[in-house]
Design an enzyme around this catalytic site. Structure first.
Site, PDB file in Angstrom:
ATOM      1  CG  ASP A  62      -0.268  -0.316   2.477  1.00 18.91           C
ATOM      2  OD1 ASP A  62       0.787   0.260   2.763  1.00 18.91           O
ATOM      3  OD2 ASP A  62      -1.001  -1.071   3.207  1.00 18.91           O
ATOM      4  CG  HIS A  71       4.096  -9.710  -0.729  1.00 18.14           C
ATOM      5  ND1 HIS A  71       3.109 -10.060   0.230  1.00 18.14           N
ATOM      6  CD2 HIS A  71       4.848 -10.638  -0.810  1.00 18.14           C
ATOM      7  CE1 HIS A  71       3.598 -11.021   0.750  1.00 18.14           C
ATOM      8  NE2 HIS A  71       4.590 -11.542   0.121  1.00 18.14           N
ATOM      9  CB  CYS A 118       6.351  -2.464 -19.965  1.00 16.80           C
ATOM     10  SG  CYS A 118       6.028  -3.523 -21.497  1.00 16.80           S
ATOM     11  CB  CYS A 123       7.693  -1.783 -26.276  1.00 20.32           C
ATOM     12  SG  CYS A 123       7.030  -2.647 -24.872  1.00 20.32           S
ATOM     13  CB  SER A 134       0.304 -14.328  11.857  1.00 21.12           C
ATOM     14  OG  SER A 134      -0.011 -14.531  10.455  1.00 21.12           O
ATOM     15  CD  GLU A 183      -5.540 -12.462  17.133  1.00 22.87           C
ATOM     16  OE1 GLU A 183      -6.654 -12.467  17.632  1.00 22.87           O
ATOM     17  OE2 GLU A 183      -5.259 -12.582  15.989  1.00 22.87           O
TER      18      GLU A 183
HETATM   19 ZN   LIG Z   1       7.386  -1.728 -22.836  1.00 19.44          ZN
END
Ligand SMILES: [Zn+2]
Length: 249
Positions: free
Chosen positions: A103, A118, A126, A150, A189, A215
Site C-alpha cells: 500500500d 510483495h 511493462c 513498446c 502472524s 493477539e
Molecule cells: Zn514496454
C-alpha cells in the site's frame, strides 16, 4: 504496557534494527484485506484476479480492480505506527524495513530503507520490456494502460498468486535479518513463507525478537517478547523510550 528490562536496555543502545510488517499495521489505517468487501467486487476472490492468467484473459477487469483498490488506499493516511517506524530509522545507524504490504504507506510516512516483498500497488511495469511506470491513470477510454516505449501491456508491480518474489529483495531482507541486534515483527502472524523465515534467521544469529500484535500468533513461542496491543500505540511507546534515553547521553 510493560516491557522487560532486557528490552528497555536494548532500546538504549541498539544500533541495528530490522522490522517486518504485515497487514495488521495498515488495518489500523483502515486498509481492508479486500476479502468480503461489499458491492461490485464481493463476488470475486482476490486469488481469481491477482494472478497472471486472469490478467492475460481479462486485463480490463484486473486493472479496474486495482484502480478501485488504489483509489481507496490513496484516501487512507499512514498511522502512528508507520510514523514511529520512520522515526526509528532516524534514531539508529542501521535500519531495514521489510514489508509484506503493497500500500505504499511506509514510504508516505517517511521511511526510506524499505524492502517491499510483495511489490507496490502505486508502481507498474511493462510485461514486454520491463520498463517501470508511475502514476498510471485508468480512464473510461483507456482501461488498460500500454507501454509508451513498446506498446506492451502494463501491469501493477505487485506479486501475484503463483509468482516468485522480486529478485534480490528477499535476499536483502535475509541479510538485514542476519545483521540486526533487534528484530521487530509488527502486525503480521509471519506464518507465510518466505517472510516467516526472517525472524527465525535473526534469532539464529543472536538478535532479540519482539513481536507487536493485537493477539498472540503462531510465532509467539519463538520470539523473545510479545507486546500485545495496537501497533499505533505500542511502537510510539518504544520510540519514546529510545528518544528519552538517547537524549540523556
Ligand atoms: Zn514496454
Amino acid at each position: 504496557m510493560t516491557i522487560s528490562n532486557r528490552l528497555q536496555s536494548l532500546l538504549k543502545h541498539v544500533e541495528s534494527v530490522c522490522v517486518l510488517t504485515g497487514a495488521g499495521i495498515s488495518a489500523e489505517s483502515g486498509v481492508a484485506t479486500f476479502r468480503g468487501v461489499d458491492g461490485l467486487w464481493s463476488k470475486l476472490k482476490p486469488e481469481e484476479l491477482a494472478n497472471f492468467n486472469a490478467f492475460m484473459r481479462n486485463p480490463e477487469l484486473v486493472w479496474e480492480w486495482y484502480d478501485y483498490r488504489r483509489k481507496i488506499i490513496h484516501n487512507i493516511k499512514p498511522n502512528a505506527a508507520h510514523e514511529a517506524l520512520a522515526r526509528l530509522e532516524e534514531l539508529v545507524k542501521e535500519f531495514t524495513l521489510v514489508t509484506q504490504n503493497i500500500d505504499n504507506l511506509h514510504r508516505r510516512a517517511g521511511s526510506k530503507r524499505i524492502l517491499e516483498l510483495h511489490g507496490n500497488i502505486e508502481r507498474s511495469y511493462c510485461i514486454e520490456c520491463g520498463k517501470f511506470a508511475e502514476n498510471i491513470e485508468v480512464t473510461k477510454e483507456k482501461k488498460v494502460p500500454r507501454c509508451i516505449s513498446c506498446n506492451g501491456l502494463i501491469r501493477p508491480d505487485v506479486v501475484w498468486f503463483g509468482e516468485i518474489l522480486p529478485e534480490g529483495v528477499f535476499e536483502a531482507a535475509i541479510e538485514a535479518a542476519r545483521r540486526c541486534e533487534l528484530f521487530l515483527t509488527v502486525g503480521t502472524s509471519a506464518v507465510v513463507y518466505p517472510a516467516a523465515g526472517l525472524p527465525i534467521t535473526a534469532k539464529n544469529q543472536g538478535a532479540y525478537i519482539v513481536e507487536v500484535n493485537t493477539e498472540r500468533t503462531e510465532i509467539s513461542h519463538i520470539v523473545n517478547e510479545t507486546l500485545i496491543g495496537k501497533a499505533g500505540e505500542v511502537l510510539p511507546c518504544l520510540i519514546s523510550i529510545m528518544e528519552e534515553t538517547r537524549n540523556k547521553k
